[in-house]
Design a protein around this motif. Sequence first.
Motif, PDB file in Angstrom:
ATOM      1  N   ALA A  32      37.206 -58.104  31.898  1.00  0.00           N
ATOM      2  CA  ALA A  32      36.762 -57.875  30.528  1.00  0.00           C
ATOM      3  C   ALA A  32      36.058 -56.535  30.377  1.00  0.00           C
ATOM      4  CB  ALA A  32      35.819 -58.986  30.085  1.00  0.00           C
ATOM      5  N   CYS A  33      36.270 -55.911  29.214  1.00  0.00           N
ATOM      6  CA  CYS A  33      35.428 -54.794  28.813  1.00  0.00           C
ATOM      7  C   CYS A  33      34.092 -55.364  28.365  1.00  0.00           C
ATOM      8  CB  CYS A  33      36.076 -54.019  27.667  1.00  0.00           C
ATOM      9  SG  CYS A  33      35.063 -52.682  27.014  1.00  0.00           S
ATOM     10  N   THR A  34      33.002 -54.868  28.923  1.00  0.00           N
ATOM     11  CA  THR A  34      31.667 -55.359  28.600  1.00  0.00           C
ATOM     12  C   THR A  34      30.816 -54.210  28.087  1.00  0.00           C
ATOM     13  OG1 THR A  34      31.188 -55.166  30.978  1.00  0.00           O
ATOM     14  CG2 THR A  34      31.632 -57.357  30.124  1.00  0.00           C
ATOM     15  N   ALA A  35      29.915 -54.509  27.160  1.00  0.00           N
ATOM     16  CA  ALA A  35      29.198 -53.450  26.465  1.00  0.00           C
ATOM     17  C   ALA A  35      27.787 -53.879  26.077  1.00  0.00           C
ATOM     18  CB  ALA A  35      29.961 -53.029  25.211  1.00  0.00           C
ATOM     19  N   TRP A  36      26.966 -52.887  25.771  1.00  0.00           N
ATOM     20  CA  TRP A  36      25.627 -53.097  25.240  1.00  0.00           C
ATOM     21  C   TRP A  36      25.516 -52.469  23.856  1.00  0.00           C
ATOM     22  CZ3 TRP A  36      21.988 -56.199  27.287  1.00  0.00           C
ATOM     23  CH2 TRP A  36      22.086 -56.531  28.639  1.00  0.00           C
ATOM     24  N   PHE A  37      24.917 -53.197  22.940  1.00  0.00           N
ATOM     25  CA  PHE A  37      24.621 -52.730  21.594  1.00  0.00           C
ATOM     26  C   PHE A  37      23.133 -52.881  21.336  1.00  0.00           C
ATOM     27  CE2 PHE A  37      29.085 -53.304  21.426  1.00  0.00           C
ATOM     28  CZ  PHE A  37      29.589 -52.646  20.312  1.00  0.00           C
ATOM     29  N   ARG A  38      22.636 -52.191  20.317  1.00  0.00           N
ATOM     30  CA  ARG A  38      21.243 -52.377  19.906  1.00  0.00           C
ATOM     31  C   ARG A  38      21.137 -52.304  18.392  1.00  0.00           C
ATOM     32  NH1 ARG A  38      18.459 -46.866  22.372  1.00  0.00           N
ATOM     33  NH2 ARG A  38      19.406 -45.351  20.924  1.00  0.00           N
ATOM     34  N   GLN A  39      20.101 -52.934  17.870  1.00  0.00           N
ATOM     35  CA  GLN A  39      19.932 -53.003  16.426  1.00  0.00           C
ATOM     36  C   GLN A  39      18.454 -53.060  16.068  1.00  0.00           C
ATOM     37  OE1 GLN A  39      21.774 -56.427  14.540  1.00  0.00           O
ATOM     38  NE2 GLN A  39      22.160 -55.238  12.680  1.00  0.00           N
ATOM     39  N   VAL A  40      18.069 -52.290  15.053  1.00  0.00           N
ATOM     40  CA  VAL A  40      16.716 -52.325  14.509  1.00  0.00           C
ATOM     41  C   VAL A  40      16.793 -52.867  13.090  1.00  0.00           C
ATOM     42  CG1 VAL A  40      15.928 -50.423  15.962  1.00  0.00           C
ATOM     43  CG2 VAL A  40      16.828 -49.948  13.682  1.00  0.00           C
ATOM     44  N   PRO A  41      15.704 -53.430  12.574  1.00  0.00           N
ATOM     45  CA  PRO A  41      15.732 -53.985  11.220  1.00  0.00           C
ATOM     46  C   PRO A  41      16.183 -52.970  10.182  1.00  0.00           C
ATOM     47  CG  PRO A  41      13.758 -54.698  12.357  1.00  0.00           C
ATOM     48  CD  PRO A  41      14.411 -53.666  13.239  1.00  0.00           C
ATOM     49  N   GLY A  42      17.101 -53.382   9.330  1.00  0.00           N
ATOM     50  CA  GLY A  42      17.577 -52.529   8.260  1.00  0.00           C
ATOM     51  C   GLY A  42      18.674 -51.562   8.642  1.00  0.00           C
ATOM     52  N   LYS A  43      19.094 -51.572   9.904  1.00  0.00           N
ATOM     53  CA  LYS A  43      20.140 -50.664  10.356  1.00  0.00           C
ATOM     54  C   LYS A  43      21.291 -51.439  10.993  1.00  0.00           C
ATOM     55  CE  LYS A  43      19.126 -46.742  12.205  1.00  0.00           C
ATOM     56  NZ  LYS A  43      18.622 -45.700  13.144  1.00  0.00           N
ATOM     57  N   GLU A  44      22.443 -50.791  11.043  1.00  0.00           N
ATOM     58  CA  GLU A  44      23.642 -51.401  11.593  1.00  0.00           C
ATOM     59  C   GLU A  44      23.574 -51.464  13.112  1.00  0.00           C
ATOM     60  OE1 GLU A  44      27.146 -49.613  10.037  1.00  0.00           O
ATOM     61  OE2 GLU A  44      28.512 -50.899  11.163  1.00  0.00           O
ATOM     62  N   ARG A  45      24.185 -52.492  13.676  1.00  0.00           N
ATOM     63  CA  ARG A  45      24.237 -52.624  15.125  1.00  0.00           C
ATOM     64  C   ARG A  45      25.027 -51.465  15.728  1.00  0.00           C
ATOM     65  NH1 ARG A  45      25.145 -58.566  17.552  1.00  0.00           N
ATOM     66  NH2 ARG A  45      23.464 -58.797  15.998  1.00  0.00           N
ATOM     67  N   GLU A  46      24.465 -50.832  16.767  1.00  0.00           N
ATOM     68  CA  GLU A  46      24.992 -49.614  17.343  1.00  0.00           C
ATOM     69  C   GLU A  46      25.447 -49.829  18.781  1.00  0.00           C
ATOM     70  OE1 GLU A  46      23.333 -45.102  18.450  1.00  0.00           O
ATOM     71  OE2 GLU A  46      21.957 -46.811  18.274  1.00  0.00           O
ATOM     72  N   GLY A  47      26.679 -49.436  19.083  1.00  0.00           N
ATOM     73  CA  GLY A  47      27.167 -49.481  20.448  1.00  0.00           C
ATOM     74  C   GLY A  47      26.594 -48.339  21.259  1.00  0.00           C
ATOM     75  N   ILE A  48      26.012 -48.634  22.424  1.00  0.00           N
ATOM     76  CA  ILE A  48      25.384 -47.594  23.226  1.00  0.00           C
ATOM     77  C   ILE A  48      26.036 -47.402  24.592  1.00  0.00           C
ATOM     78  CG2 ILE A  48      23.161 -47.731  22.057  1.00  0.00           C
ATOM     79  CD1 ILE A  48      22.163 -49.431  24.407  1.00  0.00           C
TER      80      ILE A  48
END
Length: 127
Positions: A32-48
């Motif tokens: 599988a391709c595995t990934a990390w994302f992050r998100q702060v209140p009021g903003k879109e979830r971001e792939g990092i």
Amino acid sequence: QEQLVESGGGSVQDGGSLTLTCRGSGIAFGSACTAWFRQVPGKEREGIAAISPSGVKSFLVDSVKGRFMISKDIKRNILYLQMHSLKPEDNAMYFCAARWSQCISGSWSNKGVYPYWGQGTQVNVSS
């Protein structure tokens, strides 16, 4: 059936380090391709960050290059995110994600590509 569980979040001082862990069940990280994302209140979830099924190829967004490293332990089915030189701008809820596929250069950071997600773990960086 597929389940991802993050851990390792917490509070750290500016410039500190932290390692996040994602434990998978029902999906083989080696396939599988595995990934990390992050998100702060009021903003879109971001792939990092993302890493290929074999662990040979990794992808990072410019904002974390040189500071974060993604890796996986295929035998134990664990995904890691090693974070160094943390900044207050890194404050976010961090999520891991997976899909039964190779990682693709043009779409790995698109949250819509991943059907499986963890519940998230909070990272707070204070100055």
